[in-house]
Design a protein around this motif. Structure first.
Motif, short mmCIF file in Angstrom:
data_model
loop_
_atom_site.label_atom_id
_atom_site.label_comp_id
_atom_site.label_asym_id
_atom_site.label_seq_id
_atom_site.Cartn_x
_atom_site.Cartn_y
_atom_site.Cartn_z
N ARG A 42 0.84 -1.20 0.00
CA ARG A 42 0.00 0.00 0.00
C ARG A 42 0.88 1.25 0.00
O ARG A 42 1.86 1.31 0.73
CB ARG A 42 -0.94 -0.01 1.20
N ARG A 43 0.48 2.23 -0.80
CA ARG A 43 1.30 3.42 -1.00
C ARG A 43 0.58 4.67 -0.51
O ARG A 43 -0.63 4.81 -0.67
CB ARG A 43 1.64 3.58 -2.49
N HIS A 44 1.36 5.55 0.08
CA HIS A 44 0.84 6.84 0.53
C HIS A 44 1.81 7.93 0.08
O HIS A 44 3.01 7.81 0.29
CB HIS A 44 0.71 6.89 2.05
N ASN A 45 1.30 8.98 -0.54
CA ASN A 45 2.12 10.13 -0.93
C ASN A 45 1.79 11.28 0.00
O ASN A 45 0.62 11.66 0.14
CB ASN A 45 1.85 10.54 -2.37
N ILE A 46 2.80 11.86 0.64
CA ILE A 46 2.57 12.96 1.56
C ILE A 46 3.55 14.09 1.28
O ILE A 46 4.67 13.86 0.84
CB ILE A 46 2.67 12.52 3.04
N CYS A 47 3.09 15.32 1.54
CA CYS A 47 3.94 16.50 1.43
C CYS A 47 4.46 16.82 2.83
O CYS A 47 3.66 17.00 3.77
CB CYS A 47 3.15 17.67 0.86
N LEU A 48 5.77 16.89 2.98
CA LEU A 48 6.37 17.07 4.29
C LEU A 48 6.17 18.50 4.81
O LEU A 48 6.50 19.47 4.13
CB LEU A 48 7.87 16.75 4.23
N GLU A 49 5.62 18.58 6.03
CA GLU A 49 5.40 19.87 6.68
C GLU A 49 5.81 19.75 8.13
O GLU A 49 5.33 18.87 8.86
CB GLU A 49 3.93 20.29 6.58
N PRO A 50 6.72 20.60 8.60
CA PRO A 50 7.17 20.53 9.99
C PRO A 50 5.99 20.60 10.96
O PRO A 50 5.05 21.37 10.78
CB PRO A 50 8.07 21.76 10.13
N GLY A 51 6.06 19.74 11.99
CA GLY A 51 5.04 19.74 13.03
C GLY A 51 3.82 18.89 12.73
O GLY A 51 2.98 18.66 13.62
N LYS A 52 3.67 18.40 11.50
CA LYS A 52 2.49 17.61 11.16
C LYS A 52 2.72 16.13 11.44
O LYS A 52 3.86 15.66 11.53
CB LYS A 52 2.13 17.80 9.69
N THR A 53 1.61 15.40 11.55
CA THR A 53 1.65 13.94 11.75
C THR A 53 0.80 13.28 10.67
O THR A 53 -0.31 13.74 10.39
CB THR A 53 1.13 13.56 13.14
N PHE A 54 1.33 12.21 10.08
CA PHE A 54 0.58 11.45 9.09
C PHE A 54 0.00 10.21 9.76
O PHE A 54 0.73 9.46 10.43
CB PHE A 54 1.48 11.03 7.93
N HIS A 55 -1.30 10.00 9.63
CA HIS A 55 -1.98 8.90 10.31
C HIS A 55 -2.37 7.82 9.32
O HIS A 55 -2.86 8.11 8.22
CB HIS A 55 -3.22 9.41 11.04
N MET A 61 2.87 8.88 12.26
CA MET A 61 4.31 9.15 12.21
C MET A 61 4.49 10.64 11.96
O MET A 61 3.78 11.26 11.17
CB MET A 61 4.99 8.30 11.13
N SER A 62 5.44 11.21 12.67
CA SER A 62 5.67 12.64 12.59
C SER A 62 6.48 12.98 11.34
O SER A 62 7.45 12.30 11.01
CB SER A 62 6.43 13.10 13.84
N HIS A 63 6.07 14.03 10.66
CA HIS A 63 6.84 14.52 9.52
C HIS A 63 8.25 14.90 9.94
O HIS A 63 9.20 14.77 9.17
CB HIS A 63 6.15 15.73 8.89
N ASP A 64 8.38 15.39 11.19
CA ASP A 64 9.71 15.81 11.67
C ASP A 64 10.69 14.65 11.74
O ASP A 64 11.91 14.86 11.69
CB ASP A 64 9.58 16.45 13.05
N SER A 78 3.57 4.67 15.17
CA SER A 78 3.32 4.56 16.61
C SER A 78 2.71 3.22 17.01
O SER A 78 2.80 2.82 18.17
CB SER A 78 2.40 5.70 17.06
N SER A 79 2.10 2.51 16.06
CA SER A 79 1.52 1.19 16.36
C SER A 79 2.33 0.05 15.76
O SER A 79 1.83 -1.07 15.62
CB SER A 79 0.07 1.12 15.85
N GLY A 80 3.57 0.32 15.39
CA GLY A 80 4.45 -0.75 14.93
C GLY A 80 4.45 -1.03 13.44
O GLY A 80 5.09 -1.99 13.00
N GLY A 81 3.77 -0.22 12.64
CA GLY A 81 3.79 -0.44 11.19
C GLY A 81 5.08 0.06 10.58
O GLY A 81 5.58 1.13 10.94
#
Length: 323
Positions: A42-55, A61-64, A78-81
Motif C-alpha cells: 500500500r502506497r501513501h504520498n505525503i507533502c512534508l510539513e514541519p510539526g504535522k503527523t501522518f496517520h 508518524m511525525s513529519h519531523d 506509533s503502532s508498529g507499522g
C-alpha cells in the motif's frame, strides 16, 4: 518514532535547479513529496510539513522524523507499522497524481519518448494535456532549453495539469517549467494561428485525424507525428487518414503489454496481474514539401476495403466488391 542509522553517508549534492528535472538528492526537505510503502504494497504520498503527523491504520508518524534524513529508510509508526520512505519516481508520481482525465501510463510515455525520438532542445506540440502525465515526460526529455506547447480544450483539465506539473517539477509558487506553454483551445485552430513550427506533434485525443492537417503544416521535414488512441476504430481511421494525406511516410502502429514476474527460488512464473491494453500508438514522418513517399505495395486482405468500409481510402485501393 524512527530508527536513526549509526552512520550516515555525506550528503549528496542536490541536482542543479536550472536542470528542471523534478529530482532531488540529499536530505528530505519541508515541502517535498515522499512516498511511503508498507509491507502489503500500500502506497501513501505525503507533502512534508514541519510539526504535522501522518496517520494510517497502523498508527501515526511525525513529519519531523522524516525531514532531514536521506531517502531510502524505514520508519516505524506509533503502532508498529513499518514503511519504506523514498521520493517518488516520475513513473510512480503519474499513476497516483490527481486526475481530471485519464493519464498516459508510464509504459506508453516511455514508448512515445523513445519512438517519437523526443530529444533535448526539441519543440514538441502536445494536443490533449489531460492530467499532465505525458507532459512531465516530454518536459524532462526536451530539457529547459527545449519547448513543449500543450493544447487542451477543457479549462478544468488544464487546471489539473498545471497543478500536477508544478508539483512534480517543484517550481516556486506561481512559477512553472520554463519550457512549457499551455494553451486552452483547439489545436486544429490555435496551432495554425500561432505560426509555430515543431519537431514533433503528439496527439492524445478522441479524434486525432481532425488535427492532422494542422500537424502536417507545423512539422519540419523529417518531423514525427505520434497519435495515442484507445480503440481499434480510432486506430483505423487515423492510419488511413495519414495514408490519404500523402505527406507522411507509411504509418507504423503498435501497442505494448507489460507483465511482471514472480521470482522466489524455484518458483518462477508470470505474475497474476499485468498492464495489458492501454492504448495504440501510431507514428509517421513528415515528408519534405511537394515530396511523397513511395506507395506501399499492398494486397489488402479480402474485404478489408469492401462496401462495409466507410473510412478514408488510399487512392490506389479500389472498392473491394464481393465476387
Amino acid at each position: 518514532m524512527s530508527d536513526t542509522p549509526a552512520e550516515t553517508s555525506p550528503n549528496a549534492p542536490d541536482v542543479a535547479p536550472d536542470a528542471w528535472s523534478g529530482v532531488h538528492r540529499g536530505p528530505l526537505r519541508p515541502g517535498e513529496w515522499v512516498r511511503l510503502l508498507d509491507g502489503k504494497g500500500r502506497r501513501h504520498n505525503i507533502c512534508l510539513e514541519p510539526g504535522k503527523t501522518f496517520h494510517t491504520n497502523r498508527g501515526g508518524m511525525s513529519h519531523d522524523d522524516l525531514i532531514g534524513r536521506e531517502e531510502g529508510f524505514t520508519i516505524v509508526s506509533s503502532s508498529g507499522g513499518e514503511y519504506l520512505v523514498f521520493r517518488p519516481l516520475l513513473s510512480e508520481f503519474v499513476v497516483s497524481m490527481p486526475r481530471g482525465a485519464a493519464v498516459v501510463y508510464p509504459k506508453d510515455a516511455a514508448q512515445i519518448v523513445a519512438f517519437a525520438d523526443i530529444f533535448p532542445g526539441a519543440h514538441v506540440v502536445e494536443a490533449g494535456v489531460g492530467s499532465g502525465a505525458l507532459t512531465c515526460s516530454l518536459l524532462r526529455a526536451v530539457g529547459p532549453f527545449g519547448r513543449v506547447s500543450s493544447y487542451e480544450r477543457r479549462e478544468e483539465f488544464a487546471d489539473v495539469a498545471r497543478r500536477n506539473v508544478g508539483q512534480f517539477f517543484g517550481g516556486p509558487e506561481g512559477e512553472t517549467h520554463p519550457a512549457w506553454e499551455l494553451t486552452v483551445g483547439d489545436l486544429a485552430e490555435a496551432l495554425p494561428a500561432s505560426g509555430d513550427r515543431a519537431d514533433r506533434v503528439i496527439l492524445d485525443m478522441l479524434a486525432p485525424w481532425e488535427c492532422l492537417d494542422a500537424a502536417a503544416d507545423a512539422l519540419w521535414p523529417g518531423g514525427i507525428v505520434c497519435a495515442y488512441v484507445a480503440t481499434t476504430t480510432q486506430l483505423s481511421r487515423f492510419v488511413e487518414t495519414v495514408r490519404l494525406h500523402g505527406g507522411f511516410t507509411e504509418p507504423q502502429a503498435w501497442e505494448s503489454l507489460v507483465r511482471d514476474w514472480h521470482v522466489e527460488g524455484l518458483a518462477v512464473r508470470p505474475g497474476h496481474k499485468m498492464i495489458g491494453h492501454t492504448a495504440f500508438l501510431v507514428t509517421a514522418r513528415r515528408m519534405a514539401p511537394g515530396e511523397k513517399a513511395p506507395m506501399k505495395k499492398r494486397r489488402p486482405a479480402p474485404g478489408a476495403y469492401g462496401p462495409d468500409y466507410t473510412g478514408p481510402r488510399p487512392a490506389d485501393v479500389p472498392v473491394d466488391l464481393p465476387e
